[in-house]
Design an enzyme around this catalytic site. Structure first.
Site, short mmCIF file in Angstrom:
data_model
loop_
_atom_site.label_atom_id
_atom_site.label_comp_id
_atom_site.label_asym_id
_atom_site.label_seq_id
_atom_site.Cartn_x
_atom_site.Cartn_y
_atom_site.Cartn_z
N ASP A 1 -0.56 -0.59 23.80
CA ASP A 1 -1.09 -0.13 24.99
C ASP A 1 -2.08 0.72 24.90
OD1 ASP A 1 0.36 2.16 24.31
OD2 ASP A 1 1.98 1.66 25.76
N VAL B 1 -10.06 1.39 12.72
CA VAL B 1 -10.30 1.46 14.13
C VAL B 1 -11.73 2.35 14.57
CG1 VAL B 1 -8.87 3.61 14.64
CG2 VAL B 1 -9.26 2.23 16.50
N ARG C 1 -3.96 9.08 16.98
CA ARG C 1 -4.31 9.25 15.52
C ARG C 1 -5.21 10.53 15.37
NH1 ARG C 1 -1.22 5.49 15.01
NH2 ARG C 1 -1.46 3.77 13.78
N SER D 1 -14.45 2.18 12.62
CA SER D 1 -15.46 1.27 12.48
C SER D 1 -15.31 0.14 13.38
CB SER D 1 -15.31 0.68 11.05
OG SER D 1 -14.41 0.50 10.64
N GLN E 1 -0.91 5.12 21.59
CA GLN E 1 -0.56 5.58 20.28
C GLN E 1 -1.68 6.56 19.72
OE1 GLN E 1 -1.54 2.67 20.85
NE2 GLN E 1 -2.25 1.25 18.89
N ARG F 1 0.63 9.76 14.38
CA ARG F 1 0.15 10.30 12.97
C ARG F 1 -0.70 11.50 13.35
NH1 ARG F 1 -0.62 6.71 8.99
NH2 ARG F 1 1.67 6.07 8.61
N TYR G 1 1.04 -1.23 0.03
CA TYR G 1 -0.07 0.09 0.01
C TYR G 1 0.81 1.51 0.16
CZ TYR G 1 -3.65 3.16 1.65
OH TYR G 1 -4.52 4.35 1.47
N ASP G 2 1.92 1.44 0.97
CA ASP G 2 2.87 2.53 1.23
C ASP G 2 3.59 2.87 -0.15
OD1 ASP G 2 1.46 1.88 3.85
OD2 ASP G 2 3.34 1.99 4.74
N1 NAD Z 1 -10.34 6.37 4.21
C1 NAD Z 1 -8.98 6.89 4.66
O1 NAD Z 1 -8.93 7.11 6.00
C2 NAD Z 1 -8.11 7.07 3.77
C3 NAD Z 1 -6.71 7.66 4.15
C4 NAD Z 1 -5.90 7.71 3.18
C5 NAD Z 1 -6.05 7.33 1.96
N2 NAD Z 1 -6.99 7.14 1.47
C6 NAD Z 1 -7.67 6.73 0.05
O2 NAD Z 1 -8.68 7.22 -0.43
C7 NAD Z 1 -9.02 6.44 -1.49
C8 NAD Z 1 -10.39 5.80 -1.15
O3 NAD Z 1 -10.54 5.16 0.20
P1 NAD Z 1 -11.71 4.51 0.92
O4 NAD Z 1 -11.72 4.85 2.36
O5 NAD Z 1 -12.80 5.31 0.28
O6 NAD Z 1 -11.54 3.23 0.63
P2 NAD Z 1 -12.41 1.97 0.13
O7 NAD Z 1 -11.98 0.78 -0.04
O8 NAD Z 1 -13.97 2.20 0.58
O9 NAD Z 1 -12.62 2.42 -1.62
C9 NAD Z 1 -11.90 2.15 -2.74
C10 NAD Z 1 -12.61 1.82 -3.79
O10 NAD Z 1 -11.65 1.35 -4.90
C11 NAD Z 1 -12.43 0.47 -5.69
N3 NAD Z 1 -11.26 -0.33 -6.17
C12 NAD Z 1 -10.13 -1.21 -5.65
N4 NAD Z 1 -9.51 -1.76 -6.68
C13 NAD Z 1 -9.99 -1.30 -7.76
C14 NAD Z 1 -9.74 -1.56 -8.77
N5 NAD Z 1 -8.48 -2.37 -9.36
N6 NAD Z 1 -10.30 -1.00 -9.96
C15 NAD Z 1 -11.41 -0.33 -9.76
N7 NAD Z 1 -11.94 -0.14 -8.39
C16 NAD Z 1 -11.13 -0.58 -7.54
C17 NAD Z 1 -12.91 -0.46 -4.37
O11 NAD Z 1 -13.90 -1.18 -4.92
C18 NAD Z 1 -13.60 0.69 -3.63
O12 NAD Z 1 -14.76 0.79 -3.99
C19 NAD Z 1 -8.08 5.18 -1.66
O13 NAD Z 1 -7.29 5.58 -2.70
C20 NAD Z 1 -7.35 5.39 -0.36
O14 NAD Z 1 -6.01 4.83 -0.49
C21 NAD Z 1 -7.99 6.77 2.12
#
Ligand code: NAD
Length: 309
Positions: free
Chosen positions: A205, A186, A210, A188, A208, A275, A144-145
């Site tokens: 503990d 966390v 957020r 949900s 941490q 964070r 991911y990162d």
């Molecule tokens: N929620 C957070 O706190 C948070 C924090 C940092 C970054 N983000 C970024 O925001 C974006 C949305 O996050 P979210 O929390 O809504 O997550 P989420 O998992 O609810 O949404 C991601 C969406 O992308 C779709 N998806 C995944 N792989 C796919 C693919 N190969 N092709 C097409 N669609 C695909 C999933 O079905 C889903 O609908 C993400 O890119 C995530 O990395 C979210």
């Protein structure tokens, strides 16, 4: 009327963004492969003539005439992005290449939903955009990162090399309705456990910290970022208010009226200690943007959403 593509539009943040973009009078194409997103999140938009839903995997090229692209497709919670790490990387990297190629071809402006995870386990606190991060390249969270870091690189290279009009936001922990109850994040987790009367699980503990941003504040920031001129970012979008996991657990127990207790489990690998976003740049570049919704205010509708699930 603008034609806007939202990838990952059926997910948690994407569904809120689609709704807001429609309210502002845009045509919205929501693209998703439903890996973690759900039709239920956007079913109320299906009768809107300005809304189109497309089932598509972003790792395959997609052609459409649009003015703007919000690139959100990517599983965001550790349980989901670690389920198939290779696919997570492909989604971030090949997905970014496909969307940047599209933006280049049709001259669309494109925004990347990056993440505070690009800072890894930060040794600088709070994190400013100029901090390069402390990321393990070979750990369980790396798919991911590092996928998100590579996507940022691609965005900047398409900008420098091909003049693509790019925007990068780094999203910090966000919560609200349309989160999945099983995503292991966390907020949900705690709400679902409290509503079921189960013990709330804290990893480590509980000291941490957020920061938690309500989804409406984030969507406002995303739209303002998309509207900026001569600014690529990256820009942090998050709520600087800091809470320990223990504090959050106690607030959730109180607000749900639950009789749940708190239990402690070992910390997973690479879990960051702290964070907290520095949002000075966002305030300056996005017309004074800052989060408006206080934690307990945002938790109220979120708890209601989970109660009704
Ligand atoms: N929620 C957070 O706190 C948070 C924090 C940092 C970054 N983000 C970024 O925001 C974006 C949305 O996050 P979210 O929390 O809504 O997550 P989420 O998992 O609810 O949404 C991601 C969406 O992308 C779709 N998806 C995944 N792989 C796919 C693919 N190969 N092709 C097409 N669609 C695909 C999933 O079905 C889903 O609908 C993400 O890119 C995530 O990395 C979210």
């Amino acid at each position: 009327m603008k034609q806007i593509l939202v990838t990952g539009g059926a997910g948690f943040i994407g569904s809120h963004l689609c709704e807001r973009l429609l309210k502002e009078g845009n045509n919205v194409i929501c693209m998703d492969n439903y890996f973690t997103g759900r039709k239920r999140n956007i079913v109320h938009l299906l009768n809107n003539p300005y809304f189109e839903l497309v089932r598509h995997d972003i790792t395959f090229p997609y052609y459409v005439e649009v003015d703007e692209i919000y690139n959100l497709a990517c599983p965001a919670s550790p349980v989901h992005y670690q389920f198939d790490p290779v696919s997570t990387l492909k989604t971030s990297v090949i997905g970014a290449i496909n969307m940047l190629g599209l933006a280049k071809r049709v001259k669309a402006r494109i925004l990347q939903a990056s993440t505070s995870e690009v800072y890894g386990d930060p040794i600088v606190h709070p994190q400013q955009e100029s901090y390069w991060g402390n990321v393990n390249p070979i750990g369980l969270r790396s798919c991911y990162d590092e996928g998100k870091r590579c996507a940022e690189t691609l965005f900047m290279d398409y900008h420098r090399q091909n003049n693509v009009d790019v925007k990068i936001i780094r999203i910090f922990n966000t919560y609200g309705s349309n989160m999945r109850p099983d995503d292991g994040r966390v907020v949900s987790n705690f709400i679902v456990q409290a509503l079921k009367g189960e013990d709330l699980t804290i990893y480590g503990d509980g000291t941490q910290t957020r920061s938690f941003q309500y989804v409406d504040d984030l969507v406002e920031g995303m739209i303002r970022m998309m509207a900026t001129e001569n600014f690529t970012g990256p820009v942090n979008l998050g709520n600087p208010g800091e809470f320990t996991m223990l504090e959050l657990a106690e607030i959730v127990i109180r607000m749900t009226g639950s009789k749940s207790k708190i239990t402690f489990m070992p910390l997973p690998s690479d879990d960051p200690r702290q964070r907290k976003p520095d949002i000075t740049l966002a305030k300056e570049k996005l017309n004074g943007w800052e989060p408006k919704v206080k934690l307990e205010e945002g938790l109220k509708p979120t708890i209601e959403y989970f109660r009704n699930l």
